[in-house]
Design a protein around this motif. Structure first.
Motif, PDB file in Angstrom:
ATOM      1  N   LEU A  89       0.829  -1.212   0.000  1.00  0.00           N
ATOM      2  CA  LEU A  89       0.000   0.000   0.000  1.00  0.00           C
ATOM      3  C   LEU A  89       0.859   1.256   0.000  1.00  0.00           C
ATOM      4  O   LEU A  89       0.597   2.200  -0.762  1.00  0.00           O
ATOM      5  CB  LEU A  89      -0.939   0.001   1.210  1.00  0.00           C
ATOM      6  CG  LEU A  89      -1.784   1.247   1.405  1.00  0.00           C
ATOM      7  CD1 LEU A  89      -2.787   1.396   0.269  1.00  0.00           C
ATOM      8  CD2 LEU A  89      -2.492   1.215   2.740  1.00  0.00           C
ATOM      9  N   LEU A  90       1.887   1.276   0.839  1.00  0.00           N
ATOM     10  CA  LEU A  90       2.765   2.447   0.875  1.00  0.00           C
ATOM     11  C   LEU A  90       3.471   2.648  -0.462  1.00  0.00           C
ATOM     12  O   LEU A  90       3.611   3.780  -0.933  1.00  0.00           O
ATOM     13  CB  LEU A  90       3.790   2.306   2.005  1.00  0.00           C
ATOM     14  CG  LEU A  90       3.232   2.445   3.420  1.00  0.00           C
ATOM     15  CD1 LEU A  90       4.319   2.138   4.450  1.00  0.00           C
ATOM     16  CD2 LEU A  90       2.663   3.831   3.643  1.00  0.00           C
ATOM     17  N   LYS A  91       3.889   1.550  -1.097  1.00  0.00           N
ATOM     18  CA  LYS A  91       4.542   1.640  -2.393  1.00  0.00           C
ATOM     19  C   LYS A  91       3.569   2.180  -3.444  1.00  0.00           C
ATOM     20  O   LYS A  91       3.928   3.054  -4.251  1.00  0.00           O
ATOM     21  CB  LYS A  91       5.051   0.262  -2.810  1.00  0.00           C
ATOM     22  CG  LYS A  91       5.823   0.252  -4.090  1.00  0.00           C
ATOM     23  CD  LYS A  91       6.337  -1.158  -4.391  1.00  0.00           C
ATOM     24  CE  LYS A  91       7.033  -1.197  -5.730  1.00  0.00           C
ATOM     25  NZ  LYS A  91       7.500  -2.551  -6.055  1.00  0.00           N
ATOM     26  N   ALA A  92       2.324   1.678  -3.424  1.00  0.00           N
ATOM     27  CA  ALA A  92       1.319   2.150  -4.390  1.00  0.00           C
ATOM     28  C   ALA A  92       0.966   3.621  -4.140  1.00  0.00           C
ATOM     29  O   ALA A  92       0.789   4.390  -5.103  1.00  0.00           O
ATOM     30  CB  ALA A  92       0.061   1.286  -4.296  1.00  0.00           C
ATOM     31  N   GLN A  93       0.889   4.033  -2.880  1.00  0.00           N
ATOM     32  CA  GLN A  93       0.604   5.436  -2.580  1.00  0.00           C
ATOM     33  C   GLN A  93       1.744   6.328  -3.068  1.00  0.00           C
ATOM     34  O   GLN A  93       1.501   7.408  -3.620  1.00  0.00           O
ATOM     35  CB  GLN A  93       0.403   5.620  -1.068  1.00  0.00           C
ATOM     36  CG  GLN A  93      -0.938   5.142  -0.573  1.00  0.00           C
ATOM     37  CD  GLN A  93      -1.054   5.267   0.941  1.00  0.00           C
ATOM     38  OE1 GLN A  93      -0.064   5.370   1.665  1.00  0.00           O
ATOM     39  NE2 GLN A  93      -2.293   5.234   1.419  1.00  0.00           N
TER      40      GLN A  93
END
Length: 153
Positions: A89-93
């Motif tokens: 999720l952090l990577k996608a954000q």
């Protein structure tokens, strides 16, 4: 013992002695001392009850410990999956923020190097129908006529 309103002293003494004898007989039957054999049997019964209760407690504790360990293992697995998903999720954000910042369109185009440039022609190779039934593509032609694959636009 008599129904007369007054009693003779000898009758009163006899009555008192009979009551005492009845009381002592009752006391002898109700509170007689136990024998060593009876005490041993009672002690063994008490010991077996205590051992039974202790065994039940130990088995219950063992089952609780197993269930607790299983819960800890499941928690560890779920926590690991959660950590992986949070990292994704952090990577996608972060990627989303990069794409919608200034110059994000150019960054996306640079990353997509498999795209065909506008001044290039796409070539798709098709196999003849006879070779379509083979499980793996080959470079040899059936019949050996030396025909080349056909290009389409």
């Amino acid at each position: 013992m008599s129904n007369l309103p007054f009693a003779l002293p000898s009758e009163q003494q006899g009555e008192k002695q009979g009551e005492k004898q009845g009381e002592t007989m009752l006391a002898n039957t109700a509170l007689r001392p136990s024998t060593p054999g009876q005490e041993l049997i009672c002690s063994l019964i008490g010991l077996s009850l205590k051992l039974g209760i202790g065994l039940v407690a130990l088995v219950s504790l063992a089952r609780l410990a197993g269930a607790y360990q299983e819960r800890l293992d499941r928690y560890g697995e779920i926590r690991a999956v959660l950590d992986i998903q949070q990292a994704k999720l952090l990577k996608a954000q972060h990627r989303f923020d990069q794409l919608f910042s200034t110059g994000g369109e150019q960054k996306l185009i640079q990353e997509q190097d498999q795209w065909i440039a506008p001044n290039r022609m796409r070539v798709v190779w098709k196999q003849p129908q006879a070779q379509a039934n083979t499980p793996f593509p080959t470079v040899e032609q059936p019949g050996g006529n030396g025909a080349q694959p056909q290009a389409t636009h």
